[in-house]
Structures are given as C-alpha cells and as structure tokens.
Write an enzyme that holds these catalytic residues in place. Structure first.
Site, mmCIF file in Angstrom:
data_model
loop_
_atom_site.group_PDB
_atom_site.id
_atom_site.type_symbol
_atom_site.label_atom_id
_atom_site.label_comp_id
_atom_site.label_asym_id
_atom_site.label_seq_id
_atom_site.Cartn_x
_atom_site.Cartn_y
_atom_site.Cartn_z
ATOM 1 N N VAL A 1 -10.292 15.989 9.526
ATOM 2 C CA VAL A 1 -8.993 15.616 10.074
ATOM 3 C C VAL A 1 -9.106 15.522 11.594
ATOM 4 O O VAL A 1 -9.620 16.437 12.247
ATOM 5 C CB VAL A 1 -7.908 16.641 9.688
ATOM 6 C CG1 VAL A 1 -6.543 16.186 10.205
ATOM 7 C CG2 VAL A 1 -7.859 16.835 8.187
ATOM 8 N N GLY B 1 -11.241 19.637 5.363
ATOM 9 C CA GLY B 1 -10.851 20.115 4.038
ATOM 10 C C GLY B 1 -11.707 19.509 2.964
ATOM 11 O O GLY B 1 -12.753 18.889 3.232
ATOM 12 N N GLY B 2 -11.269 19.697 1.703
ATOM 13 C CA GLY B 2 -12.040 19.189 0.586
ATOM 14 C C GLY B 2 -12.160 17.674 0.597
ATOM 15 O O GLY B 2 -13.167 17.117 0.186
ATOM 16 N N PHE B 3 -11.104 16.981 1.090
ATOM 17 C CA PHE B 3 -11.134 15.516 1.101
ATOM 18 C C PHE B 3 -11.986 14.978 2.233
ATOM 19 O O PHE B 3 -12.712 14.005 2.077
ATOM 20 C CB PHE B 3 -9.705 14.978 1.212
ATOM 21 C CG PHE B 3 -9.617 13.480 1.265
ATOM 22 C CD1 PHE B 3 -9.635 12.732 0.099
ATOM 23 C CD2 PHE B 3 -9.531 12.808 2.476
ATOM 24 C CE1 PHE B 3 -9.576 11.347 0.138
ATOM 25 C CE2 PHE B 3 -9.450 11.428 2.535
ATOM 26 C CZ PHE B 3 -9.477 10.695 1.362
ATOM 27 N N GLY B 4 -11.920 15.604 3.382
ATOM 28 C CA GLY B 4 -12.675 15.100 4.514
ATOM 29 C C GLY B 4 -12.270 15.770 5.811
ATOM 30 O O GLY B 4 -11.649 16.836 5.823
ATOM 31 N N ASP C 1 -0.392 21.975 -6.439
ATOM 32 C CA ASP C 1 -1.271 22.726 -5.546
ATOM 33 C C ASP C 1 -0.460 23.338 -4.403
ATOM 34 O O ASP C 1 -0.822 23.213 -3.234
ATOM 35 C CB ASP C 1 -2.376 21.821 -5.005
ATOM 36 C CG ASP C 1 -3.564 22.615 -4.466
ATOM 37 O OD1 ASP C 1 -3.696 23.809 -4.831
ATOM 38 O OD2 ASP C 1 -4.354 22.060 -3.691
ATOM 39 N N GLY D 1 -9.640 19.807 12.040
ATOM 40 C CA GLY D 1 -9.810 20.533 10.782
ATOM 41 C C GLY D 1 -10.704 19.786 9.824
ATOM 42 O O GLY D 1 -11.093 18.638 10.058
ATOM 43 N N LYS E 1 -6.872 11.762 8.388
ATOM 44 C CA LYS E 1 -7.760 12.435 7.447
ATOM 45 C C LYS E 1 -8.759 11.410 6.903
ATOM 46 O O LYS E 1 -8.371 10.456 6.235
ATOM 47 C CB LYS E 1 -6.970 13.056 6.300
ATOM 48 C CG LYS E 1 -7.815 13.916 5.365
ATOM 49 C CD LYS E 1 -7.046 14.321 4.110
ATOM 50 C CE LYS E 1 -5.894 15.228 4.416
ATOM 51 N NZ LYS E 1 -5.232 15.701 3.152
#
Length: 844
Positions: free
Chosen positions: A516, A511-514, A626, A509, A530
């Site tokens: 996975v 996401g916004g952070f990085g 969130d 996957g 992550k």
C-alpha cells in the site's frame, strides 16, 4: 510415500498389488546407522559433546582433511564464558568476505544439514552480523541476523540431496558486516527418507503430483509432537526438536490428549524409529466426544504459519492405538485447507495395531500465509473419532534442477513407483501392467464415485437446510471487463504519477493482497494505492470482488473506492486515504496515544453502522466475512470506516437463511457456528464484531499465543472473566477511570450477545447499533444503576483495575476465495434514509 486408498475399492490380483504397494513405499533402509560425520564445532580447538553427538573442533587434528576452509575466516570465543552457555556455543567462526566450509561427500543421497547460530560478545557482538548462506547454489538463509539478547541458539535445519564430490556451504556478509556460525551438522539421512514425487495439494484441492522434490532444498518450518510434550534432540533418533501442538489448535475443546507410553510402537514394513521417535507415535490428539458434543460432526483443526505463495513438503504421522482390534481398524478423513481430503485407513498400510505409518504431500500455500490441517470422521464409516500423532512442514526452497508437475484428473490417487533394484525388475514390470489394467477400469467409473470424499464433513442443524443456497466456491467472475465499473478505471500512468512511480518512501503498509502506497492524484485527491505484485494472479478474486462491491455501495462508514487499474496484468486498487490508519494501531502494538473511551465508543458505533448498511442496505445485502480491527480504518477526524471487502459474499434474499460456503476469515474472529456448519449468515459478521468490541475494551489481540493457554482466545477469556465476576482482569488500564459503570455493563452485554455460540441467538447489526448508542448515552449521562442491569460486576470491583500486559499480536489470516455475481445496485440508496432510526423496520 504411502498412498492411502479407499477400503471400498476392490482390485484383482491381490498378491501382485500387495507387492506393488510394498515397492511403492518411500521408506528408509532397515540397515541405516547414524553417521558420525560431519559434526563441527566452529572456531574451537577442542571437541564438544551435545545430545550424544561429538562435535569436532575445526581447529583440532580430528578434521583429517575431510573438510577445508576457503578464503579468510577467524575463530572467536565468548569473552564472558558464562557457565550457563553450552560449550558448543562459546566459540564461533566469523567471515569478513565470501568464504565457505567445503566437505568431502563419499556417498550420494539426502543429507540433513543443520546450522547453529548463537550471538555472544567478543570484540564485537555477533548479533550485529548480517549475512546470507548458500549451498549448491541454493539460498539457505538470506538477510539473516541473530536477535540480540537471545538466550537460545537459532538452528536452521535443511534436507538437501547431495552427490559424491565436494560440497561447499558459503557464508556471505552483506555490505560492511560479517557472517558467523557456531556449529554445523551434515550427515546422511536414511535411504529414501524424502520422496521424489508426492501428491500436490493447492487451496483449491488436488492438483496431480509434484515431481522433483529431491532437486530442491527443504527448510524445516514446523515439527509437531501432537498430543505430547516438547522433545529435545536427546529424545530423537536424528537429534530433532519436536514441539507440542496445543498453541496451533483452532478450537482446543475439540481434542483431547491420549498416550500409550507403556506400549512400544509396532514398527514394520520398513518404518523405523528414524522416521519419528517412539514418543511421537506413543502420544496423539483424538476427537473429544463428550456430553457437550453428542454429535461427531466436527473436526479437529490446526493452523500453521507458513511462507506465502510457496510450496511446502508436509509429512503426517499416524500410529493406531485407538482401534478396538486389528480386524476393526478405524477410518477417518485428513483435510488440508477446505477443499482436499484423504481417507486415512491403517489397513491400507498394515493389519496390525500400534503400527506407525505416514503420508506425504506437497502443499501450495496461498497469500494468507496460513495452512490449515484437520482430521474428522467419515460419514460412511460408522466411526466417530479420528486421531493424529505428528506433523512436519518444510518449505521447498530454490532448486538444483528443473521441477515439473504432473496432473491426472481421472485418478487423483495415481501412485508414482520407483524401481528399487535390478533383481526386482521383473516384478516391477508385472506390477505396472496390473496398475494399468486397474486404472483402465477405474477411469470408467462414474465421476460421482471419484470425488466422494473430496469435501469436508457437512454439518447441518435442524430447521436450516430447507432454504440453502449452494454457491460454488470455485466460480470465478470470468474476464474483468464485463462485470467491473469502467467509470472507475484509472490509467497506470496516473497511478505512477500519484505515487512517484511507487516510491518506497510513500509505502505505508503491506498486506496479503500487496503493498500500500500513499499518493496524490492529479486533481489533488489524497489516496491509498494498494498494488498486488506485478504480473501475479494471486488475489484476483479479491480484486474483482472489491471493485464490484465498492462500486455499488456508498456509505459514510464504508471506505470508498476511488478507482482501479488492470493494465498490463496489474491489479491496483485506489481508495480514499484514511489519515489515522487502522483501529488496531490505536489500541495496541503502536506508539500512538491511547484513544479515550468515549471516542472508542463512537468508533464502534460508526463501524456497526457501516456493517448494518452492508447487511440491510438493499434486499439481500452483503456479508463482509472478515470483520476485524485491522479492517476498521479511521479518517483524520477519527470517523470509522469498514474496509477490505475481498471476502464479501451476497447474503441472499430475505427468506434465505444462509449461504453454504467454504470457511474463510481470520482466526480469533471466526464465527464458530460458521466454522462448524460452513453455513454463512450476516450473524457471522456479528460474531466477529463482538470480538472487535472486546479488543476495543481490552486493548489486546483476538488471539495471542504468548499468553497462558486459557487467555489465548480473547472472546473465551473475556466471557469467562465476566461470568466469574473478574471483569477487572481484562479492561484496558489506560481507560479504567473513564468508563461509566452502567455504560460498561451495556457494552459488555452487547459484546456477549454478539458472541453467542449459535447465530440465531445473536442480535442483528441494527440492534447492535442501538445498544451501542444507548451505551454512549449512559457514558455521557451518569444514570442511576438499575438492579436488573447488574450483569457483570459491582462498583467496588471497578475501583482498582490492575495493569494488563499487552503482548504483540499473532493473529492469523486464513485463505481467501471469490464471490458470486452481484445482483443489485446499491449506489442510489441514500445513507440518511437507510439509517434513520425512525425508518429502519426493526429499529427500537
């Protein structure tokens, strides 16, 4: 560009400053006429007419050597020749190798470049093409293909500063594929149409000026006709498309459309219809102040998808038809993100009503990929409304030269002036001296005066302001080592081993952070890794917050942090591996089998337990901030665990009613009370969880802009259906035959209580847990219906639920920030003690 100045500021030498203001405007020349070149119909031996333009076939004699081809290319025609397809899109030129159109440029300046793509079939289908497009060493289009079966052309629009000489546009196929183009527009824009500098705005606030916009290419992302309808090229002076703003509004009931179609805009000061057409300035959105909103303490907010961590050129259009008279012009605030505001006062630009003007910015986006723009009243002006006519957002792409930022912390409104002619040289010198004198005086002003209008309008309700805790959003944790749990640190070498050096095959996957990755530690533990982009400091506050929160709490229904790595500027988080992925994956947009209703209930109960522990596990607790279906993960046994604590905040001591903080979260799940007041409480999580409950019941996204307007927001639509006795319209068809009617009533009633407008009217998560467990009991035992429980619908309404179409999610994440220092260690609180129904203080 126009620099909006505070009307309260008084300057000496008014006549000189008026000349200075006129010289500093970035406005197009009044003498501009629309050019007749280049408009190219690619691969055609005839000319085509479209929206008042004549596109010259590149196989005709009309070329006259003004452009040439390099290397091999071939013209192709649509084999179907459908009468529904415009002639411009029935031909194309294909390229099997790196090739170009090369144009002769006789006048330097900013050019508008449009590339038209429409896939049709000849011997092959153009939708199979995969290619890049470059111009002046700038990558305009990368890994590009046109969707198969698209009934509309794909038009890419750019603004590029071009010098005199030859200007090539390269089409470069990838691998064994090919490239193509149906039509090309390349023509000179009005003089000074794009400024060189503009104020720089980041999610944290103002950051001086951004220099060298003209050394970049601008890609149009959004062009919005606020308050109006779609405008096609036929309606625009430069053949632009404008789309309505309704689908970008966060809260539609805050705004109303206004129009003045019978009154032509009063163009002056060099602003012409080439900046934007009449129809943009003749329509607007204005604040919707009515009997339901007796106070003016709210803003109108739009949210736009943009490229993550990229610079964007933003142009905001205004035309004041709203003010009562030229002598009493409206003043209001424009906000970008939450930490930047600019006063909008037409008098700074013009003393006339209905006179168009615009303001330019360069906005640095964060890793959420969402840009929020708002308008609202100024508290000190006495005005109760605000308006907006149009908006353009363009991504700033690769550069032609070095670009610099300049910052002046003493004066955020410093203008950058351009010498516009040798005849005016003397006046410019005088004006610059005047500005220096003014700046010298302004720098001696108290700092409180400098930042008076730099935060959004605060909104408070009675009874909640006495115990506010002001938490500075900009406060960082400082260095990692003093605050983080060193016992959780994992070496980078161990993580490389676990992920086979971040093998792409282990990617699960992004996401916004990085990104996975799935991994296996040397002790055999399955983990999710992550990893932020190496060397990037984007997401540092979330990285620190996640470690601090998860190193201090443990619960069966909260995802466990195995460790972290911060070696060599890496930011890596290692979690327990959740075999079944996100709750959202099992509800919609997935090939996974549908979850049965009883299992969905158990998942909701588990997530609610996790949140209740987060809120009340110790004195103070935490607010997640969130909560959404993608942050509820499932293990191999479908046990729910709440994840992603990067936005979490301390909730304060028991007598603390709320924390005042900048609004963060995800659209569709965001507590409207928090959004309006910026006062965060644990009830904000309760609201978000109420939306998750509806997702579980309806199997559709919280926000879906592809649905009719009244159905876009799940919470609003579901509550409307409940009140109208139309609950059958929202229940997931795959579980309709499984749900016990009494269970359904209790479940929907619980969700409705979570979604109350004001936080004080919502239950706490302990009550939600109790209600959901009772709903589960009702599901498992066919209990008789009680008259007072009939709050949703009757049994007959549940007999024939129609199939509901589930469309892809378009949920949008907002910007993120940091969290204050945590004060208590929760790791020693046994979960069974915390969650025994007999020992919770407020349990029933």
């Amino acid at each position: 560009m126009e620099m909006i100045q505070s009307h309260k500021t008084r300057y000496p030498l008014p006549s000189i400053l008026f000349l200075l203001h006129m010289l500093s405007l970035h406005l197009p020349s009044l003498a501009y006429t629309v050019p007749d070149k280049y408009f190219i119909s690619c691969g055609s031996d005839t000319n085509s007419t479209a929206s008042g333009r004549t596109f010259i076939g590149d196989l005709t004699s009309g070329n006259s050597g003004s452009f040439t081809f390099t290397r091999q290319s071939s013209p192709v025609k649509d084999s179907n020749k459908s009468t529904a397809t415009p002639p411009l899109y029935q031909t194309a030129r294909i390229f099997r190798e790196r090739s170009s159109y090369e144009f002769v440029i006789s006048s330097a300046g900013t050019y508008l470049v449009r590339l038209h793509f429409f896939s049709f079939s000849y011997s092959a289908n153009l939708s199979t093409a995969l290619f890049d497009v470059l111009a002046s060493e700038i990558s305009l289009v990368g890994n590009f293909s046109v969707p198969h079966g698209s009934n509309s052309p794909v038009i890419k629009e750019f603004f590029i500063n071009i010098t005199v000489g030859k200007f090539p546009i390269y089409f470069m196929p990838q691998g064994s594929s090919f490239a193509f183009v149906n039509a090309i527009e390349l023509f000179l824009a009005p003089e000074n149409f794009i400024p060189s500098p503009a104020p720089l705005v980041s999610p944290a606030g103002s950051d001086g000026n951004y220099e060298g916009i003209l050394s970049k290419a601008l890609l149009t992302i959004h062009r919005i006709n606020v308050g109006g309808s779609t405008l096609s090229p036929e309606n625009d002076t430069l053949w632009r498309y404008w789309v309505p703003d309704d689908s970008f509004l966060y809260s539609p009931d805050t705004a109303k459309n206004i129009s003045f179609l019978s009154s032509k805009p009063n163009y002056q000061g060099g602003v012409t219809e080439y900046i934007a057409p009449d129809l943009v300035y003749q329509t607007a959105k204005e604040m919707n102040i009515n009997s339901r909103r007796p106070s003016n303490n709210f803003n109108i907010t739009w949210s736009f998808n943009v490229s993550k961590n990229a610079m964007h050129f933003v142009r905001v259009h205004f035309c004041d038809y709203v003010s009562a008279s030229p002598g009493v012009l409206l003043r209001f605030n424009l906000y970008i993100y939450s930490n930047f505001s600019r006063q909008i006062y037409p008098y700074d630009t013009t003393s006339q009503l209905a006179a168009p003007f615009y303001v330019d910015f360069v906005v640095d986006s964060d890793d959420s990929g969402i840009m929020r723009i708002s308008i609202g009243p100024r508290q000190d002006s006495g005005d109760q409304t605000a308006f907006l006519n149009g908006l353009e957002i363009m991504e700033i792409m690769g550069g032609l030269g070095k670009v610099a930022r300049t910052s002046d912390p003493k004066n955020k409104n410093t203008s950058v002036f351009v010498v516009v002619g040798s005849v005016l040289g003397g006046l410019v010198l005088i004006c610059i001296l005047a500005v220096v004198l003014c700046l010298g005086r302004r720098c001696r002003k108290p700092k409180a005066m400098e930042t008076l209008d730099w935060s959004p309008v605060p909104v408070h309700r009675g009874g909640s302001t006495d115990s506010r805790l002001q938490v500075p959003e900009g406060a960082m944790f400082g260095s990692l080592t003093p605050n983080l749990n060193l016992g959780l640190r994992i070496s980078f070498a161990e993580i490389q081993f676990a992920t086979n050096n971040f093998d792409i095959k282990k990617k699960i996957g992004k996401g916004g952070f990085g990104t996975v990755f799935r991994g296996t530690l040397s002790n055999g533990t399955e983990v999710a890794v992550k990893r932020s982009e190496p060397g990037s400091h984007q997401g540092l506050p979330e990285f620190q917050t996640e470690i601090i929160v998860l190193s201090k709490i443990r619960h069966r229904h909260l995802v466990s942090l195995i460790g972290y790595c911060d070696e060599n500027s890496e930011m890596i988080l290692v979690y327990e591996f959740m075999e079944k992925g996100t709750l959202r994956d099992h509800l919609y947009d997935s090939a996974l089998p549908s979850l049965p209703w009883k299992q969905r209930l158990e998942i909701c109960i588990g997530a609610a337990n996790g949140l209740h522990y987060l809120h009340r596990g110790s004195s103070g607790g935490f607010i997640h901030r969130d909560v959404k279906s993608t942050n509820v993960l499932l293990d191999e046994n479908y046990v729910a665990k709440v994840a992603d604590f990067g936005l979490s905040r301390l909730s304060g001591p028991p007598d603390q009613t709320h924390v005042s903080t900048v609004v963060k979260g995800t659209f569709g799940y965001l507590d409207p009370d928090y959004f309006k007041t910026q006062q965060l409480t644990e009830k904000s999580d309760v609201y978000s969880f109420g939306v998750v409950l509806l997702e579980v019941l309806c199997a559709r996204p919280a926000i879906n802009t592809l649905l009719p307007l009244e159905q876009v927001n799940l919470a609003e639509w579901a509550m409307f259906c409940k009140k109208k006795g139309m609950l059958e319209q929202i229940v997931d068809a795959s579980i309709r035959s499984e749900i016990n009617l009494n269970c359904l009533r209790k479940f929907v009633d619980t969700a409705e209580r979570c979604l109350e407008e004001y936080g004080v009217d919502r239950p706490n998560m302990g009550d939600v847990v109790w209600d959901l467990e009772y709903a589960l009991q009702l599901q498992q035992t066919a209990m008789p219906r009680e008259p007072h429980e009939d709050s949703t619908t009757d049994a007959s309404a549940m007999l024939a639920l129609p199939n509901i179409q589930h469309l892809p999610s378009l949920s949008m994440s907002m910007e993120r920030d940091d969290m204050p220092m945590l004060r208590e260690d929760l790791s020693n609180a046994p979960a069974i003690e915390v969650f025994s129904q007999l020992r919770i203080d407020d349990a029933r």
